[in-house]
Scaffold this motif. Sequence first.
Motif, short mmCIF file in Angstrom:
data_model
loop_
_atom_site.label_atom_id
_atom_site.label_comp_id
_atom_site.label_asym_id
_atom_site.label_seq_id
_atom_site.Cartn_x
_atom_site.Cartn_y
_atom_site.Cartn_z
N ILE A 26 -29.42 72.20 -32.12
CA ILE A 26 -30.12 70.94 -31.90
C ILE A 26 -29.26 69.77 -32.37
O ILE A 26 -28.33 69.95 -33.17
CB ILE A 26 -31.49 70.88 -32.61
CG1 ILE A 26 -31.33 71.04 -34.12
CG2 ILE A 26 -32.43 71.93 -32.05
CD1 ILE A 26 -32.60 70.76 -34.92
N VAL A 27 -29.58 68.60 -31.88
CA VAL A 27 -28.99 67.37 -32.38
C VAL A 27 -30.14 66.43 -32.74
O VAL A 27 -31.09 66.28 -31.96
CB VAL A 27 -28.02 66.74 -31.35
CG1 VAL A 27 -28.70 66.44 -30.02
CG2 VAL A 27 -27.38 65.47 -31.92
N VAL A 28 -30.06 65.86 -33.94
CA VAL A 28 -31.05 64.89 -34.38
C VAL A 28 -30.40 63.51 -34.33
O VAL A 28 -29.34 63.30 -34.92
CB VAL A 28 -31.54 65.19 -35.81
CG1 VAL A 28 -32.56 64.15 -36.26
CG2 VAL A 28 -32.14 66.60 -35.88
N CYS A 29 -31.02 62.60 -33.62
CA CYS A 29 -30.49 61.26 -33.44
C CYS A 29 -31.38 60.27 -34.20
O CYS A 29 -32.61 60.41 -34.20
CB CYS A 29 -30.50 60.85 -31.97
SG CYS A 29 -29.60 61.99 -30.90
N ARG A 30 -30.74 59.28 -34.83
CA ARG A 30 -31.50 58.21 -35.48
C ARG A 30 -31.10 56.91 -34.82
O ARG A 30 -29.93 56.51 -34.85
CB ARG A 30 -31.21 58.15 -36.98
CG ARG A 30 -32.08 57.15 -37.71
CD ARG A 30 -31.85 57.17 -39.19
NE ARG A 30 -32.80 56.33 -39.88
CZ ARG A 30 -32.77 56.08 -41.17
NH1 ARG A 30 -31.84 56.62 -41.94
NH2 ARG A 30 -33.68 55.30 -41.71
N ASP A 33 -33.23 51.32 -34.81
CA ASP A 33 -34.50 50.87 -35.39
C ASP A 33 -35.10 51.91 -36.33
O ASP A 33 -36.22 51.77 -36.79
CB ASP A 33 -35.49 50.44 -34.31
CG ASP A 33 -35.85 51.55 -33.34
OD1 ASP A 33 -35.45 52.71 -33.58
OD2 ASP A 33 -36.52 51.27 -32.35
N GLY A 34 -34.34 52.98 -36.61
CA GLY A 34 -34.73 53.93 -37.64
C GLY A 34 -35.56 55.10 -37.19
O GLY A 34 -35.97 55.93 -38.00
N GLU A 35 -35.85 55.20 -35.89
CA GLU A 35 -36.65 56.32 -35.39
C GLU A 35 -35.77 57.56 -35.21
O GLU A 35 -34.58 57.45 -34.89
CB GLU A 35 -37.29 55.95 -34.04
CG GLU A 35 -38.25 54.79 -34.12
CD GLU A 35 -39.47 55.10 -34.97
OE1 GLU A 35 -40.02 56.22 -34.85
OE2 GLU A 35 -39.85 54.24 -35.77
N PHE A 36 -36.38 58.74 -35.39
CA PHE A 36 -35.65 60.00 -35.24
C PHE A 36 -36.10 60.73 -33.98
O PHE A 36 -37.29 60.74 -33.65
CB PHE A 36 -35.91 60.90 -36.46
CG PHE A 36 -35.24 60.42 -37.71
CD1 PHE A 36 -33.96 60.85 -38.04
CD2 PHE A 36 -35.88 59.52 -38.55
CE1 PHE A 36 -33.33 60.40 -39.19
CE2 PHE A 36 -35.28 59.07 -39.71
CZ PHE A 36 -34.00 59.50 -40.03
N TYR A 37 -35.13 61.36 -33.31
CA TYR A 37 -35.41 62.15 -32.11
C TYR A 37 -34.55 63.41 -32.18
O TYR A 37 -33.41 63.36 -32.66
CB TYR A 37 -35.05 61.36 -30.85
CG TYR A 37 -35.86 60.09 -30.71
CD1 TYR A 37 -37.07 60.09 -30.03
CD2 TYR A 37 -35.43 58.90 -31.28
CE1 TYR A 37 -37.83 58.94 -29.92
CE2 TYR A 37 -36.18 57.74 -31.18
CZ TYR A 37 -37.37 57.76 -30.50
OH TYR A 37 -38.12 56.62 -30.40
N ALA A 38 -35.08 64.52 -31.69
CA ALA A 38 -34.32 65.78 -31.72
C ALA A 38 -34.32 66.41 -30.33
O ALA A 38 -35.35 66.44 -29.64
CB ALA A 38 -34.91 66.73 -32.74
N PHE A 39 -33.16 66.93 -29.97
CA PHE A 39 -32.98 67.55 -28.65
C PHE A 39 -32.16 68.84 -28.78
O PHE A 39 -31.41 69.01 -29.74
CB PHE A 39 -32.22 66.60 -27.71
CG PHE A 39 -32.87 65.28 -27.54
CD1 PHE A 39 -33.96 65.12 -26.69
CD2 PHE A 39 -32.42 64.18 -28.26
CE1 PHE A 39 -34.57 63.89 -26.56
CE2 PHE A 39 -33.03 62.94 -28.14
CZ PHE A 39 -34.11 62.80 -27.28
N ALA A 40 -32.28 69.68 -27.76
CA ALA A 40 -31.34 70.79 -27.66
C ALA A 40 -29.95 70.19 -27.53
O ALA A 40 -29.74 69.24 -26.78
CB ALA A 40 -31.68 71.65 -26.44
N ASN A 41 -29.01 70.76 -28.27
CA ASN A 41 -27.67 70.18 -28.35
C ASN A 41 -26.78 70.69 -27.21
O ASN A 41 -25.68 71.20 -27.44
CB ASN A 41 -27.05 70.51 -29.71
CG ASN A 41 -25.83 69.68 -30.02
OD1 ASN A 41 -25.53 68.71 -29.33
ND2 ASN A 41 -25.11 70.08 -31.06
N ARG A 42 -27.27 70.58 -26.00
CA ARG A 42 -26.51 71.03 -24.82
C ARG A 42 -26.74 70.05 -23.68
O ARG A 42 -27.88 69.79 -23.28
CB ARG A 42 -26.98 72.42 -24.37
CG ARG A 42 -26.52 73.56 -25.26
CD ARG A 42 -27.07 74.88 -24.77
NE ARG A 42 -26.84 75.10 -23.36
CZ ARG A 42 -25.76 75.71 -22.86
NH1 ARG A 42 -24.83 76.15 -23.66
NH2 ARG A 42 -25.64 75.89 -21.56
N CYS A 43 -25.65 69.56 -23.13
CA CYS A 43 -25.76 68.67 -21.98
C CYS A 43 -26.30 69.44 -20.78
O CYS A 43 -25.98 70.63 -20.58
CB CYS A 43 -24.38 68.10 -21.67
SG CYS A 43 -24.38 66.99 -20.25
#
Length: 118
Positions: A26-30, A33-43
Amino acid sequence: MRKVVCEKEDIDPGDMKSDSLGIIPIVVCRTKDGEFYAFANRCLHQGAPLSEGALRGDNKRTTVHGNYEYIKEGEILRCPWHGLEYDVKNGGCMLADPEQKLRNFEVTIEENNVVVYK
Ligand code: FES
């Protein structure tokens, strides 16, 4: 499944961090504006690890000929291999097909920890 990824301060606004949720990278993005989002770490194109790309903004053409404005600073996840861009607010692939979306995961902040759920 629940995973404590790190403390909130370990990911600066506009930055991201890779981890795994079970066997799923996974990749967690911030965002800025400080919000967090998480996705499968695969294009979605050829599977590149998106965490090796960049969180940035994009130029959008305005209605005035030849003018562009820089938008969504820190909200666009750019693939490191061929440059597909995903909107981290919804995981959609911005140019190719916004209806194609990265697999996303719920993110919460619990006692200052970034926690991802599947
Ligand atoms: S693998 Fe991401 S754009 Fe090709």
